[in-house]
Enzyme design. Structure first.
Site, PDB file in Angstrom:
ATOM      1  CG  HIS A 172      -1.831  -0.984   1.547  1.00  0.00           C
ATOM      2  ND1 HIS A 172      -3.134  -1.104   0.412  1.00  0.00           N
ATOM      3  CD2 HIS A 172      -2.310  -2.482   1.690  1.00  0.00           C
ATOM      4  CE1 HIS A 172      -3.972  -2.361   0.911  1.00  0.00           C
ATOM      5  NE2 HIS A 172      -3.085  -3.005   1.366  1.00  0.00           N
ATOM      6  N   PRO A 173       0.503   2.522  -0.640  1.00  0.00           N
ATOM      7  CG  PRO A 173      -0.794   4.350  -2.024  1.00  0.00           C
ATOM      8  CD  PRO A 173      -1.347   2.276  -1.811  1.00  0.00           C
ATOM      9  CB  ALA A 190      -9.635   4.051   2.376  1.00  0.00           C
ATOM     10  CG  PHE A 208      -4.233   4.150   9.374  1.00  0.00           C
ATOM     11  CD1 PHE A 208      -4.448   3.413  10.651  1.00  0.00           C
ATOM     12  CD2 PHE A 208      -4.560   5.023   8.845  1.00  0.00           C
ATOM     13  CE1 PHE A 208      -5.519   3.577  10.815  1.00  0.00           C
ATOM     14  CE2 PHE A 208      -6.389   4.962   9.055  1.00  0.00           C
ATOM     15  CZ  PHE A 208      -6.684   4.582   9.895  1.00  0.00           C
TER      16      PHE A 208
END
Length: 173
Positions: A70-71, A127, A123
């Site tokens: 994940h970025p 989303a 984190f």
């Protein structure tokens, strides 16, 4: 790329694993799911994915490998892009995205950095459909946790993300 389940079932092991790695970057998870083919339907695939993810969670290295896919949303400019650029957003996400205030964006950027500094990984949260304020609230609620708790929380969120990505891969979302 979108595939039918039939197409996915007939891919080579290498190609199937490669496709799965676009959904979750845990190599052990992707190999386990690819090895379990053929699947009779999307529900069977999702069920096996859940089981493979449970197995992958037995080592922290597998979790961190998945999280690394994940970025990090760690700076104000990238957050503004994510929450204000509604041109590429789905219609159901646009209303919350339009309301992202600069102070919420700045707090989210700082919270993301605080989270990374505390836990050693970014984190992770499912989303889709969440506003910047909702993301900030979730981040702040999880920040006081210990690392073991956050590994579990992030793993749970990772699985939600993976399931959605699998459904998109197979045109079922």
């Amino acid at each position: 790329m979108s595939l039918t389940l039939q197409q996915f079932n007939t891919l080579s092991q290498e190609k199937a694993t490669s496709c799965l790695l676009t959904c979750c970057t845990s190599t052990s998870w992707a190999q386990e799911v690819a090895n379990a083919r053929p699947f009779t339907d999307i529900d069977a695939l999702l069920t096996h994915s859940d089981e493979a993810w449970q197995q992958a969670q037995t080592t922290e290295a597998n979790l961190l490998e998945a999280f690394d896919g994940h970025p990090q949303i760690g700076n104000v400019d990238s957050l503004k892009e994510k929450y204000r650029n509604t041109q590429d957003s789905a219609a159901h996400e646009q209303s919350g995205a339009n309301d992202a205030e600069d102070d919420v964006i700045a707090a989210l950027a700082q919270g993301n950095q605080d989270y990374l500094d505390k836990f050693g990984f970014i984190f992770i949260v499912f989303a889709t459909g969440k506003s910047a304020q909702q993301m900030l609230d979730l981040l702040l609620a999880r920040l006081p946790n210990d690392r073991a708790t956050e590994l579990v929380n992030a793993a749970t969120e990772q699985n939600k993300i993976t399931r959605l990505r699998l459904q998109k891969l197979l045109g079922a979302a």
